[in-house]
Design a protein around this motif. Sequence first.
Motif, PDB file in Angstrom:
ATOM      1  N   ALA A 188      35.644  99.636  -8.184  1.00  0.00           N
ATOM      2  CA  ALA A 188      35.305 101.048  -8.364  1.00  0.00           C
ATOM      3  C   ALA A 188      35.714 101.884  -7.158  1.00  0.00           C
ATOM      4  O   ALA A 188      36.141 103.037  -7.300  1.00  0.00           O
ATOM      5  CB  ALA A 188      33.800 101.187  -8.626  1.00  0.00           C
ATOM      6  N   ARG A 213      34.733  96.033 -15.593  1.00  0.00           N
ATOM      7  CA  ARG A 213      35.013  97.116 -16.526  1.00  0.00           C
ATOM      8  C   ARG A 213      35.123  96.608 -17.960  1.00  0.00           C
ATOM      9  O   ARG A 213      34.733  97.305 -18.911  1.00  0.00           O
ATOM     10  CB  ARG A 213      36.311  97.823 -16.113  1.00  0.00           C
ATOM     11  CG  ARG A 213      36.597  99.108 -16.867  1.00  0.00           C
ATOM     12  CD  ARG A 213      35.572 100.162 -16.534  1.00  0.00           C
ATOM     13  NE  ARG A 213      35.704 101.349 -17.371  1.00  0.00           N
ATOM     14  CZ  ARG A 213      34.727 102.229 -17.552  1.00  0.00           C
ATOM     15  NH1 ARG A 213      33.566 102.071 -16.962  1.00  0.00           N
ATOM     16  NH2 ARG A 213      34.923 103.281 -18.324  1.00  0.00           N
ATOM     17  N   ASP A 236      27.606 102.423 -15.759  1.00  0.00           N
ATOM     18  CA  ASP A 236      28.415 102.971 -14.672  1.00  0.00           C
ATOM     19  C   ASP A 236      27.853 102.639 -13.292  1.00  0.00           C
ATOM     20  O   ASP A 236      28.022 103.392 -12.340  1.00  0.00           O
ATOM     21  CB  ASP A 236      28.561 104.485 -14.823  1.00  0.00           C
ATOM     22  CG  ASP A 236      27.218 105.218 -14.724  1.00  0.00           C
ATOM     23  OD1 ASP A 236      26.155 104.562 -14.807  1.00  0.00           O
ATOM     24  OD2 ASP A 236      27.237 106.455 -14.565  1.00  0.00           O
ATOM     25  N   GLU A 291      30.425 102.528 -10.435  1.00  0.00           N
ATOM     26  CA  GLU A 291      30.858 103.863 -10.025  1.00  0.00           C
ATOM     27  C   GLU A 291      29.785 104.557  -9.189  1.00  0.00           C
ATOM     28  O   GLU A 291      30.087 105.258  -8.219  1.00  0.00           O
ATOM     29  CB  GLU A 291      31.196 104.700 -11.257  1.00  0.00           C
ATOM     30  CG  GLU A 291      32.463 104.262 -11.998  1.00  0.00           C
ATOM     31  CD  GLU A 291      32.279 103.003 -12.821  1.00  0.00           C
ATOM     32  OE1 GLU A 291      33.294 102.392 -13.203  1.00  0.00           O
ATOM     33  OE2 GLU A 291      31.122 102.604 -13.084  1.00  0.00           O
TER      34      GLU A 291
END
Length: 382
Positions: A41, A180, A364, A367
């Motif tokens: 990320a 991912r 997420d 991230e």
Amino acid sequence: MTQNVNQTLPELPQPEAPLSVVLAGGGSAGHVSPLLAIAAAILLRVPEAAIKAVGTRDGLETTLVPAAGHELVFIDRIPLPRKPSLDLAKLPWRMRRAVATAKKILQDARADVLVGVGGYVCTPMYLAAKSLRVPIVIHEANTKAGLANKVGARYTTYVGTAFAATAIRHAHVVGMPMRRAIAALDRVQAQSGARERLGLEVGRPTLIVTGGSLGALRLNRAVADSVEALAAAGIQTLHITGKGKAVMRADGSLLTAALYRQVEYVDGMEDVYAAADLLLCRSGAGTVSEVAAVGLPAVFVPLPIGNGEQARNAADLVQAGAALLQPDAGLDGPWIQDNVIPLCLDESRLTRMAGSAAQLGIRDAAERMADMVLAAAEMPNQ
């Protein structure tokens, strides 16, 4: 007079990376997997970032980190004994030596930030970073925070946790950083292809059983006692037994049965999550977080060692009706027949469980951790 064109030119200095990140942690997949997800990320945010990982010579990081394309350096394992022992007497000397090594790693990397995910290597790395005034970012994967991360959390406000129940200073719930391929998985769209790749029938109710890469003897025995009942109910079973843990008959032959397939390992859990209608598994932090993220109904059988952290990992999903929890000692063939088989055939209940799981899932997390890293390094978000 001509000049010698073969003269050695002075070596030009290499341009510095816009961001240098050192990531520390290792030993188990529970530490290495989120570390690699955070690294990926960060590189999406800052493609030219320099990434260096710190681990031990006997952990899974020795294969997983180089395979991901990152440099790996080593530091001695520094267990933190909780009782008087010879190891406790040696601790100050071992720690001083490890901190000196950690300082050199950070200085050689010209680190802008240290990211720790827990494990033996993290304590000296945190102490070194504090000494050098390198910003620290921490991710704690478990509901019961590890001792190393508790130490590190004294020196930073950038602390992400996978679970809201985790008690650690400056905690911010970010979820579990994951690959991912899992975080972006659409189970409905991917199901047919995943079942074909795993050697399963596309349209049949599907139970997948896994005890992790090392396997789980209790799960293996209970499923072996249930294969005929599962097949009689029309359920196909993929049994991931763990490396070196093939399930055998009493005569020494490999266990086989109708609608039953066993393999020791699957490379790519996204196919497992897509193919399964129901997952029977342990409740490690990574598995629980991934099951929630992809919206997969599960039956959790916590590992019956430690301080009960696996049961705590699963608590939110169980309370929300997204999963069942069965103690290890109570898992056997009859329990699977009475509980797992009816659930696997109850499509409407599975749909409700999947929805409840997805509501608790966080996709997420990697991230979010990358954003913390940029903030700690005082870089603008990319």
